[in-house]
Design an enzyme around this catalytic site. Structure first.
Site, mmCIF file in Angstrom:
data_model
loop_
_atom_site.group_PDB
_atom_site.id
_atom_site.type_symbol
_atom_site.label_atom_id
_atom_site.label_comp_id
_atom_site.label_asym_id
_atom_site.label_seq_id
_atom_site.Cartn_x
_atom_site.Cartn_y
_atom_site.Cartn_z
ATOM 1 C CG HIS A 11 26.976 87.383 16.119
ATOM 2 N ND1 HIS A 11 27.555 86.338 16.814
ATOM 3 C CD2 HIS A 11 27.998 88.048 15.510
ATOM 4 C CE1 HIS A 11 28.867 86.378 16.646
ATOM 5 N NE2 HIS A 11 29.165 87.397 15.866
ATOM 6 C CG HIS A 246 27.902 91.840 13.269
ATOM 7 N ND1 HIS A 246 27.544 91.076 12.188
ATOM 8 C CD2 HIS A 246 28.964 91.200 13.851
ATOM 9 C CE1 HIS A 246 28.356 90.023 12.115
ATOM 10 N NE2 HIS A 246 29.221 90.088 13.105
ATOM 11 N NE ARG A 343 49.920 60.096 -11.947
ATOM 12 C CZ ARG A 343 49.870 60.694 -13.131
ATOM 13 N NH1 ARG A 343 48.813 61.406 -13.463
ATOM 14 N NH2 ARG A 343 50.876 60.618 -13.956
ATOM 15 C CD GLU A 397 41.404 73.970 -6.939
ATOM 16 O OE1 GLU A 397 40.949 75.113 -6.679
ATOM 17 O OE2 GLU A 397 42.028 73.723 -7.988
ATOM 18 C CG PHE A 423 46.273 73.269 -6.195
ATOM 19 C CD1 PHE A 423 47.048 74.396 -5.937
ATOM 20 C CD2 PHE A 423 46.426 72.633 -7.412
ATOM 21 C CE1 PHE A 423 47.946 74.881 -6.881
ATOM 22 C CE2 PHE A 423 47.325 73.113 -8.368
ATOM 23 C CZ PHE A 423 48.084 74.234 -8.097
ATOM 24 C CG HIS A 459 52.060 72.890 -9.835
ATOM 25 N ND1 HIS A 459 52.198 74.257 -9.960
ATOM 26 C CD2 HIS A 459 51.001 72.546 -10.608
ATOM 27 C CE1 HIS A 459 51.264 74.705 -10.784
ATOM 28 N NE2 HIS A 459 50.520 73.689 -11.181
HETATM 29 C C1 LIG Z 1 35.351 83.054 6.627
HETATM 30 C C2 LIG Z 1 34.996 84.008 7.714
HETATM 31 N N1 LIG Z 1 35.635 85.169 7.803
HETATM 32 C C3 LIG Z 1 35.344 86.038 8.789
HETATM 33 C C4 LIG Z 1 34.393 85.736 9.714
HETATM 34 C C5 LIG Z 1 34.112 86.702 10.848
HETATM 35 N N2 LIG Z 1 32.782 87.329 10.626
HETATM 36 C C6 LIG Z 1 31.681 86.879 11.217
HETATM 37 S S1 LIG Z 1 30.316 87.712 10.763
HETATM 38 C C7 LIG Z 1 31.203 88.734 9.761
HETATM 39 C C8 LIG Z 1 30.544 89.830 8.985
HETATM 40 C C9 LIG Z 1 29.439 89.276 8.205
HETATM 41 O O1 LIG Z 1 28.682 90.254 7.648
HETATM 42 P P1 LIG Z 1 27.215 89.907 7.211
HETATM 43 O O2 LIG Z 1 27.207 88.569 6.577
HETATM 44 O O3 LIG Z 1 26.702 91.024 6.435
HETATM 45 O O4 LIG Z 1 26.468 89.729 8.590
HETATM 46 P P2 LIG Z 1 25.534 90.780 9.348
HETATM 47 O O5 LIG Z 1 26.442 91.746 10.031
HETATM 48 O O6 LIG Z 1 24.684 91.427 8.331
HETATM 49 O O7 LIG Z 1 24.805 89.922 10.305
HETATM 50 C C10 LIG Z 1 32.547 88.402 9.805
HETATM 51 C C11 LIG Z 1 33.609 89.105 9.053
HETATM 52 C C12 LIG Z 1 33.747 84.501 9.589
HETATM 53 N N3 LIG Z 1 32.805 84.095 10.439
HETATM 54 N N4 LIG Z 1 34.031 83.664 8.566
#
Ligand SMILES: Cc1ncc(C[n+]2csc(CCOP(=O)(O)OP(=O)(O)O)c2C)c(N)n1
Ligand SMILES: [Mg+2]
Length: 657
Positions: A11, A246, A343, A397, A423, A459
């Site tokens: 990235h 990205h 508990r 949580e 949960f 639950h």
């Molecule tokens: C919980 C989670 N969901 C999805 C992803 C996959 N993912 C990685 S980066 C991203 C987009 C993030 O956007 P942003 O934070 O704006 O990053 P930028 O493109 O600006 O670097 C996604 C959906 C992840 N890493 N973690």
């Protein structure tokens, strides 16, 4: 961009867009010593947008951490220290594992909480020996994730004035311009949490970032978010500002064009000496640490006991008298004669061990009275006073669990926190990261089966025991009485890794044990009731089903059968015992086996084999009294007896398929 290009994976966008911010923070403000990444009073830095890992690796390399250019070159390759997403490596300055968006931010909240609590416990007039910031980089994704709400709301409430968040407000996420799915007024949102908001800062203007950072550090009563307008992929002339930067390499041509555009004529992976010298933080860091060490020596002179205690706590060692404290808790439970919910036994154990563990930080996600997580003498943390040792996390949580991870990673504290077992799903990815990082957090999960009764199937956990057991590095204890509960607490505290303590709502009778049996509880599984000679049949049970198996086994043995009952509160620890011990408990030759557990049967087939049976629960529960539900779903002494009778009709010693 060169490392991503070479790996043809990664990235580049966020690292390029946040580079100016990172330079302002890391090259002069961040308190750290690359020569000793684990200096206890260093500032903590968390890259919550973990996909920007190359930014962190570049910073570590440039500042002089023990990370060579070869590692940068081998970005994302098997065996390199520059994994796809940052992986917790304190010796290298990687404070936590990030990648699952939003969680790094919640870890950072835990770290800032830890700093504030330790400062309240250890600082004395004139001696601010705990005094550091926690900095976090987040992206749009982190702030879209729900956990950012839980964690940041908590941080505002507890007035974590030394938490500073840089928001990479680039308007882009994977699918493109976020305007189509993320139109929050982030500034107003964080103001509502009680944060200081520094909005509309030009993140590609170093002076503007530096000024915001100064203002953030000046605010000690509230956490700060600095909203930095940036351009994703900054510097790449044809791709910057677009989603194309990205998550993939820029391409050979665009990399070349970027070199030209930003005036960087050097070969990939070659950094001119004068540039490195300008970044090198080793001398500055060593000076900062040695000044702190001198300060600490003076603190030691003035407060020798506190200083010794601080050292112990930050090393993560348990108190010197811990073994006798644990033994006392187990012995006290062994004297119990009344039936008690586990508990409640857990709370009785906490009453003994809690006062002996000043590093203990308890808490619950708004279920203190149900989880029995408080003990005599706990004091709640309040926004005004951080000297307490119990956190009311509110109904959060996931945030609670990720913050507990952050506290454990910070050091000096051992967090435990409660909620209902059902949960644990809400918190699950934080439990997973605790397992991946092997951090010492203790998850107190009560109301562990249909036995909880009237709250009904929403639950009542069914698949949770099996699904938590499926997680690598996790240990799950499901004790059957007070002694097993006390042992499970001791094991959890002595372990470097997470533990789930799974406890009942309903009362369970105490089981008699010989001293040897009591000692063997530690092995995760042991013979609770044996028969004369070689058993015809083995029964394995955990928690509330042990008391169902006991009378069934006893009755059959009195009628001349040979049945052995194995209590197996922790399958993971039993599985880690040596072969001889496992064979002594579960002789391979005995193939008639029955497991009894009020949960999904899946985890038991490995123990009962294809000739065995599992009395489990493969469907959702129901609303009703716990005492009605157990028989309704087949969890009775009679049913255990019936299952055993079926097994005993089978010919003995069939080869396992
Ligand atoms: C919980 C989670 N969901 C999805 C992803 C996959 N993912 C990685 S980066 C991203 C987009 C993030 O956007 P942003 O934070 O704006 O990053 P930028 O493109 O600006 O670097 C996604 C959906 C992840 N890493 N973690
Ligand atoms: Mg973005």
């Amino acid at each position: 961009m060169d490392a991503v290009q070479r790996a043809n994976s990664g990235h580049p966008g966020a690292p390029m867009g946040m580079a100016d911010i990172a330079e302002v923070l890391w090259n002069g403000v961040l308190k750290h010593n690359p020569g000793n990444p684990q200096w206890v009073d260093r500032d903590r830095f968390v890259l919550s947008n973990g996909h920007a890992s190359m930014l962190l690796y570049s910073l570590l390399y440039l500042c002089g951490y023990p990370l060579g250019i070869e590692e940068i070159r081998n970005f994302r390759q098997l065996g390199s220290r520059t994994a796809g997403h940052p992986e917790h490596e304190p010796a290298l300055g990687i404070e936590t594992t990030t990648g699952p968006l939003g969680q790094g931010l919640a870890n950072a909240v835990g770290m800032a909480l830890a700093e504030k609590m330790l400062a309240a416990q250890f600082n004395r007039p004139g001696f601010q020996i705990v005094d550091h910031h926690t900095y976090v980089f987040v992206g749009d994704g982190c702030l879209m994730e729900g956990i950012s709400h839980e964690a940041c709301s908590l941080a505002g409430t507890f007035r974590l004035g030394k938490l500073i968040v840089f928001y990479d407000e680039n308007g882009i996420s994977i699918d493109g311009k976020v305007d189509g799915w993320f139109r929050d007024d982030t500034a107003k949102r964080f103001e509502a949490y009680g944060w200081q908001v520094l909005a509309e800062v030009d993140g590609n203007d170093s002076d503007a970032v530096a000024a915001a950072l100064t203002a953030a550090r000046a605010q000690t009563q509230r956490p700060t978010i600095i909203c930095c307008r940036t351009v994703i992929g900054w510097g790449a002339p044809n791709k910057q500002g677009t989603k194309a930067t990205h998550g993939e390499a820029l391409g050979v041509e665009e990399v070349a064009a970027t070199r030209k555009a930003i005036g960087w004529p050097y070969e990939p992976f070659s950094i001119p000496d004068e540039v490195r010298a300008g970044w090198d933080q080793r001398r500055r860091g060593a000076a900062a640490e040695s000044a702190w060490r001198e300060f600490f020596l003076r603190y030691r002179d003035a407060h020798p006991e506190l200083a010794r205690e601080f050292d112990r706590r930050m090393r993560g060692d348990l108190p010197q008298n811990w073994a006798s404290t644990a033994a006392a808790a187990i012995a006290a439970m062994a004297k119990e004669t009344a039936a008690k919910a586990t508990r409640q036994s857990s709370q009785a154990v906490l009453d003994v061990i809690g006062p002996a563990l000043p590093e203990f930080v308890g808490g619950s996600a708004d279920l203190t009275g149900s989880n029995n997580t408080n003990f005599k003498g706990v004091r709640a943390l309040t926004p005004e006073d951080a000297s307490g040792n119990y956190i009311h996390y509110g109904v959060r949580e996931f945030g609670m669990t990720a913050a507990m991870n952050g506290m454990a990673l910070h050091g000096g504290l051992i967090p435990y926190g409660g909620t209902f077992l059902v949960f644990s799903d809400y918190a699950r990815n934080a439990v997973r990261l605790a397992s991946l990082m092997k951090v010492r957090v203790i998850l107190v999960y009560t109301h562990d089966s249909i036995g909880l009764g009237e709250d009904g199937p929403t639950h009542q956990p069914v698949e949770h025991l099996t699904s938590l057991r499926a997680m690598p590095n996790m240990t799950l204890w499901r004790p059957c009485d007070g002694v097993e509960t006390a042992v499970s607490w001791a094991a959890a505290l002595e372990r470097h890794g997470p533990t789930a303590l799974v406890l009942t709502r309903q009362a369970l009778p105490p089981q008699p044990r010989t001293p040897q049996q009591q000692a063997d509880v530690r092995r995760g599984g042991y013979v609770l009731i044996d028969c004369a000679g070689t058993p015809e049949c083995l029964v394995l049970a955990t928690g509330s089903e042990v008391p169902l198996a006991v009378p069934a086994v006893n009755a059959l043995n009195s009628s001349g059968r040979r049945i052995r009952l194995v209590s197996m509160p922790c399958t993971e620890i039993f599985a880690a015992q040596d072969e001889a011990y496992r064979e002594s408990v579960l002789p391979r030759a005995v193939t008639r086996r029955l497991a009894v557990e009020a949960g999904a049967p899946l985890s038991w087939w490995q123990y009962v084999g294809t000739e065995g049976r599992v009395l489990g629960l493969d469907r959702f529960g129901a609303s009703g009294k716990g005492s009605d539900l157990f028989p309704h779903f087949g969890f009775t002494v009679d049913n255990v007896t019936r299952e055993l009778a079926e097994l005993l009709r089978q010919p003995e010693g069939l080869p396992q398929r």
